[in-house]
Motif scaffolding. Structure first.
Motif, mmCIF file in Angstrom:
data_model
loop_
_atom_site.group_PDB
_atom_site.id
_atom_site.type_symbol
_atom_site.label_atom_id
_atom_site.label_comp_id
_atom_site.label_asym_id
_atom_site.label_seq_id
_atom_site.Cartn_x
_atom_site.Cartn_y
_atom_site.Cartn_z
ATOM 1 N N THR A 477 18.730 -3.065 2.026
ATOM 2 C CA THR A 477 19.277 -3.571 0.776
ATOM 3 C C THR A 477 18.178 -3.842 -0.252
ATOM 4 O OG1 THR A 477 21.046 -5.015 -0.014
ATOM 5 C CG2 THR A 477 19.224 -6.063 1.152
ATOM 6 N N SER A 478 18.554 -3.844 -1.516
ATOM 7 C CA SER A 478 17.639 -4.054 -2.633
ATOM 8 C C SER A 478 16.991 -5.432 -2.559
ATOM 9 C CB SER A 478 18.431 -3.907 -3.940
ATOM 10 O OG SER A 478 17.630 -4.151 -5.063
ATOM 11 N N HIS A 479 15.681 -5.487 -2.806
ATOM 12 C CA HIS A 479 15.005 -6.785 -2.732
ATOM 13 C C HIS A 479 14.067 -6.941 -3.921
ATOM 14 C CE1 HIS A 479 12.736 -10.002 -0.240
ATOM 15 N NE2 HIS A 479 13.859 -10.500 -0.676
ATOM 16 N N VAL A 480 12.810 -7.269 -3.696
ATOM 17 C CA VAL A 480 11.908 -7.604 -4.797
ATOM 18 C C VAL A 480 11.311 -6.365 -5.441
ATOM 19 C CG1 VAL A 480 11.336 -9.835 -3.815
ATOM 20 C CG2 VAL A 480 9.955 -7.859 -3.222
ATOM 21 N N PHE A 481 10.932 -6.495 -6.720
ATOM 22 C CA PHE A 481 10.381 -5.349 -7.439
ATOM 23 C C PHE A 481 9.388 -5.820 -8.484
ATOM 24 C CE2 PHE A 481 14.284 -6.617 -9.648
ATOM 25 C CZ PHE A 481 13.875 -6.701 -10.970
ATOM 26 N N ARG A 482 8.608 -4.880 -9.000
ATOM 27 C CA ARG A 482 7.698 -5.141 -10.101
ATOM 28 C C ARG A 482 7.742 -3.969 -11.066
ATOM 29 N NH1 ARG A 482 3.385 -8.431 -10.698
ATOM 30 N NH2 ARG A 482 4.733 -9.884 -9.637
ATOM 31 N N ILE A 483 7.916 -4.270 -12.334
ATOM 32 C CA ILE A 483 7.988 -3.262 -13.380
ATOM 33 C C ILE A 483 6.630 -3.166 -14.078
ATOM 34 C CG2 ILE A 483 9.155 -2.561 -15.501
ATOM 35 C CD1 ILE A 483 11.539 -4.274 -14.618
ATOM 36 N N GLY A 484 6.240 -1.955 -14.442
ATOM 37 C CA GLY A 484 4.960 -1.749 -15.099
ATOM 38 C C GLY A 484 4.798 -2.572 -16.366
ATOM 39 N N GLY A 485 3.625 -3.160 -16.531
ATOM 40 C CA GLY A 485 3.319 -3.960 -17.713
ATOM 41 C C GLY A 485 3.653 -5.428 -17.586
ATOM 42 N N ASN A 486 4.287 -5.811 -16.467
ATOM 43 C CA ASN A 486 4.670 -7.214 -16.287
ATOM 44 C C ASN A 486 3.631 -7.964 -15.463
ATOM 45 O OD1 ASN A 486 6.978 -6.828 -17.740
ATOM 46 N ND2 ASN A 486 8.352 -6.786 -15.979
ATOM 47 N N ALA A 505 3.213 2.423 -15.730
ATOM 48 C CA ALA A 505 3.719 2.626 -17.084
ATOM 49 C C ALA A 505 4.980 1.795 -17.287
ATOM 50 C CB ALA A 505 3.999 4.116 -17.308
ATOM 51 N N PRO A 506 5.390 1.567 -18.529
ATOM 52 C CA PRO A 506 6.474 0.615 -18.827
ATOM 53 C C PRO A 506 7.830 0.930 -18.206
ATOM 54 C CG PRO A 506 5.209 1.074 -20.796
ATOM 55 C CD PRO A 506 4.727 2.033 -19.761
ATOM 56 N N ARG A 507 8.103 2.196 -17.853
ATOM 57 C CA ARG A 507 9.397 2.522 -17.252
ATOM 58 C C ARG A 507 9.237 2.965 -15.802
ATOM 59 N NH1 ARG A 507 10.570 0.174 -21.216
ATOM 60 N NH2 ARG A 507 12.151 0.712 -22.785
ATOM 61 N N LEU A 508 8.195 2.467 -15.161
ATOM 62 C CA LEU A 508 7.995 2.713 -13.742
ATOM 63 C C LEU A 508 8.076 1.380 -13.010
ATOM 64 C CD1 LEU A 508 4.968 5.197 -13.751
ATOM 65 C CD2 LEU A 508 7.398 5.744 -13.679
ATOM 66 N N MET A 509 8.519 1.430 -11.773
ATOM 67 C CA MET A 509 8.597 0.205 -10.983
ATOM 68 C C MET A 509 8.412 0.544 -9.511
ATOM 69 S SD MET A 509 12.726 -0.549 -11.115
ATOM 70 C CE MET A 509 12.806 -1.658 -9.703
ATOM 71 N N THR A 510 7.980 -0.445 -8.755
ATOM 72 C CA THR A 510 7.975 -0.343 -7.308
ATOM 73 C C THR A 510 8.914 -1.413 -6.778
ATOM 74 O OG1 THR A 510 6.039 -1.784 -7.185
ATOM 75 C CG2 THR A 510 5.648 0.582 -7.102
ATOM 76 N N GLN A 511 9.564 -1.109 -5.664
ATOM 77 C CA GLN A 511 10.563 -2.040 -5.138
ATOM 78 C C GLN A 511 10.585 -1.996 -3.623
ATOM 79 O OE1 GLN A 511 14.615 -1.463 -6.473
ATOM 80 N NE2 GLN A 511 15.200 -3.507 -5.829
ATOM 81 N N ALA A 512 10.750 -3.164 -3.012
ATOM 82 C CA ALA A 512 10.887 -3.285 -1.561
ATOM 83 C C ALA A 512 12.365 -3.286 -1.194
ATOM 84 C CB ALA A 512 10.221 -4.569 -1.076
ATOM 85 N N TRP A 513 12.681 -2.552 -0.133
ATOM 86 C CA TRP A 513 14.072 -2.403 0.325
ATOM 87 C C TRP A 513 14.197 -2.777 1.805
ATOM 88 C CZ3 TRP A 513 18.077 -0.425 -2.889
ATOM 89 C CH2 TRP A 513 17.656 -0.023 -4.158
#
Length: 646
Positions: A477-486, A505-513
């Motif tokens: 299931t969807s959990h924590v994430f980080r968006i570029g530039g934050n 980049a601003p429209r890229l993100m990594t996320q743990a599942w």
């Protein structure tokens, strides 16, 4: 689960540093790229956890992600980052880890192949969400149902009735000489207790520092259903104690009573209300009154028209760049709140309430073809777990931790499994999407929902299946994430002197599942069928209920090809990124939640692990999208009305 995390992954018992490789990087034979491997790296600090036969747990990963190092013997919950200069003028990157039972741990991760202990303390507790700003570190203690969970001497001595629930505030003392000559006897950091704030009975599940550093927002979704505001202005230089710094409790109407809002308290209780018309959430047509049948709410007939009873159950907080707007993942809904006047005159105004059950009313472009309502529609949210905007504030991303990560243990095996998704809302017009022409913070428009494709864990042998059959961490299931530039709590650095911003980049993100690992996602453009990729209705990752797929395969691509990920072995999977700043402090911008490449343009220091071609000449924040290495099939993921590319 904590939300301020990223690509340096903290696992139960193991801290794993991972590196996302750009498309130009060629990886030496033997690295954990594609296909998935089950070979762990050596453990630099103790032995890797092993099964009954003595075989170590595997470090699983997929393409373009290399495991660089493990630090074992730590049950990690959260990680944040800073960069500082040592006595020789060298910039060093530090990871600040929250743990269960291990206290605050600080590591020098300047060389990600060799993370080195750099300080910390042994004040233990659960959950240990960590926040860092300048020379202040905050550890949060969440007792879960009020259980005592911390050895904090500050809380025990000064608030004996708190049962260890609250936060410790530590002063960080950085020694540049020690940093340049690091050893177990000369740590770069030492900590002293500055103060502590009790917050019984529910404790502090997550805490978020305001970008200005003026206050701390503690989220408590368990007993109080509140965000507690603690004043951090004009902190004394040394240790102090001041319970009166607890100024406000932003609370759900159902929880306001004499116990939670005593007349003699230092804080003022503020009951959260609906926004003014015509903002989203202002009417019961937008968000039904007490739709989850919360105990303590008045009847629909008795309740005021602006009552938001049962909707405010804060789990995590994120701020706008200027700090005037607070985005609250409140489990039962998502709030956007104006807090610009909070400290000056106690004004808190709800701007918007985004409903968990927006589909099918949000339309097929956002919700798919299913007409189901409530949780029968997989494009709806069960638990709003984290809500962050992009760095420009134009898109809000919400993760749905279905089942709380415990009850729901499904993954998308082939086309089976209902899991929590990641939901995208436009807060401003999105180029190319006419339906967002009138999108605003007051009236957001749902863009779509992303569901993790088949992560392949169903086909990877579990080394401890015999001991723990069907273990819960296989949930995806969807959990924590980080968006570029934050940064740690808002777009940009929380303290420009110490960086800590995602280099994506601003429209890229990594996320743990959870058991599906960490995925690298691009949400820059609208869906397109003219990119040479074919949409397949039966591909892995198809979500029951709408007959569509969120995964696209190239013609002839094998079904086993996966997007960038690194499956984890812990049910409390989290993500985090080591911030590696540029050479000038004035141009730094690196961060903690979920990042990717280091800040500098030079290639990663992988030694024999990798070899590189010409470094990307573009600034990190405007870098072109990484592409798969030569010879690998392009994989693209799609949600209704939105385009995602790993």
């Amino acid at each position: 689960m904590s939300s301020r995390q990223s690509f340096a992954k903290t696992l139960a018992g193991v801290v794993t540093l991972c590196f996302l490789l750009p498309g130009s990087v060629l990886v030496a034979d033997g690295d954990e790229l594609d296909p998935v491997r089950n070979t762990p790296l050596p453990c630099e600090n103790g032995e890797l956890p092993a099964d009954a036969s003595g075989s170590p747990f595997p470090a699983r990963s997929a393409k373009r992600l290399v495991h660089l190092a493990n630090r074992c013997g730590i049950v990690g919950t959260d990680v944040e980052f800073q960069s500082r200069r040592d006595a020789n003028g060298k910039i060093r990157d530090y990871a600040f880890l929250g743990t269960i039972g291990g206290g605050l741990r600080i590591f020098d991760v300047t060389n990600p192949l060799r993370p080195r202990a750099a300080g910390g303390n042994l004040t233990t507790g659960y959950q240990n969400d960590v926040q860092v700003r300048g020379n202040i570190a905050v550890l949060s203690y969440d007792g879960v149902a009020g259980l005592p969970v911390t050895t904090s001497t500050c809380l025990a001595a000064n608030y004996p009735d708190s049962n260890g629930q609250g936060v410790d505030v530590f002063q960080l003392h950085y020694n540049p000489e020690n940093a340049a000559n690091l050893s177990s006897l000369t740590p770069a950091f030492r900590t002293t207790t500055k103060t502590c704030f009790a917050n019984p009975p529910g404790g502090a599940h997550n805490s978020t520092l305001h970008p200005s550093g003026r206050f701390l927002a503690i989220s408590n979704p368990s007993s109080d259903w509140a965000v507690d505001i603690f004043d951090l202005r004009n902190l004394p230089k040394g240790e102090f104690l001041n319970a009166n710094r607890h100024l406000f409790r932003l609370i759900d109407e159902s929880r306001k009573n004499a116990d939670r809002c005593p007349a003699d308290a230092s804080f003022r209780c503020i009951v959260m209300k609906r926004p003014p018309a015509p903002n989203l959430g202002s009417s019961r047509q937008d968000v039904p009154y007490n739709q989850f049948q919360t105990t303590g709410c008045p009847t629909a007939k008795e309740a005021a028209a602006n009552s938001a009873c049962g909707l405010w159950r804060p789990h995590d907080v994120f701020f706008s760049r200027d700090g005037d707007t607070m985005y609250v993942a409140a489990l039962n809904s998502t709030f956007i709140v104006n807090v610009g006047g909070l400290l000056s005159d106690g004004r808190v105004r709800t701007k918007t309430i985004i409903p968990n059950f927006a589909c099918p009313d949000a339309g097929r472009a956002a919700c798919g073809s299913s007409d189901a309502t409530g949780l029968d529609n997989t494009h709806n949210v069960e638990l709003s777990h984290q809500a962050d905007t992009t760095a420009d504030g134009k898109i809000l991303v919400i993760s749905d931790e279905r089942g709380g990560g415990v009850i729901n243990t499904d993954c998308n095996f082939e086309d089976q499994g209902t899991i929590g998704g990641t939901h995208f809302w436009a807060l401003a017009p999105v180029p190319g999407l006419s339906r967002t022409a009138k999108a605003s913070v007051a009236r957001p428009v749902k863009l779509g929902t992303y569901f993790n494709p088949d992560p392949g864990v169903a086909f990877i042998p579990d080394p401890i299946e015999d001991a723990l059959p069907g273990r819960a961490e296989r949930a995806c299931t969807s959990h924590v994430f980080r968006i570029g530039g934050n940064g740690t709590a808002s777009p940009g650095p929380i303290d420009a002197r110490f960086d800590g911003v995602s280099r994506l980049a601003p429209r890229l993100m990594t996320q743990a599942w959870y058991g599906a690992g960490v995925w690298y996602i691009n949400f820059r453009s609208a869906s397109s069928d003219s990119d040479g990729l074919k949409r397949t209705r039966a591909a892995p990752g198809a979500t029951p209920g709408d007959g569509t797929s969120n995964r696209v395969r190239t013609p002839g691509q094998p079904r086993s090809t996966r997007a960038t990920s690194t499956p984890v072995t812990s049910p409390a999977a989290s993500t985090s990124t080591a911030a590696q700043p540029p050479t000038s402090p004035a141009t730094r911008s690196s961060r903690s939640r979920s990042s990717g490449r280091p800040a500098q343009s030079a290639p990663p220091r992988c030694g024999s692990r990798c070899r590189t071609t010409t470094p990307d000449p573009q600034p990190p924040t405007t870098r072109a999208d990484p592409r798969p290495a030569a010879g690998t099939a392009a994989v693209r993921l799609r949600i209704e009305g939105w385009h995602l590319q790993p």
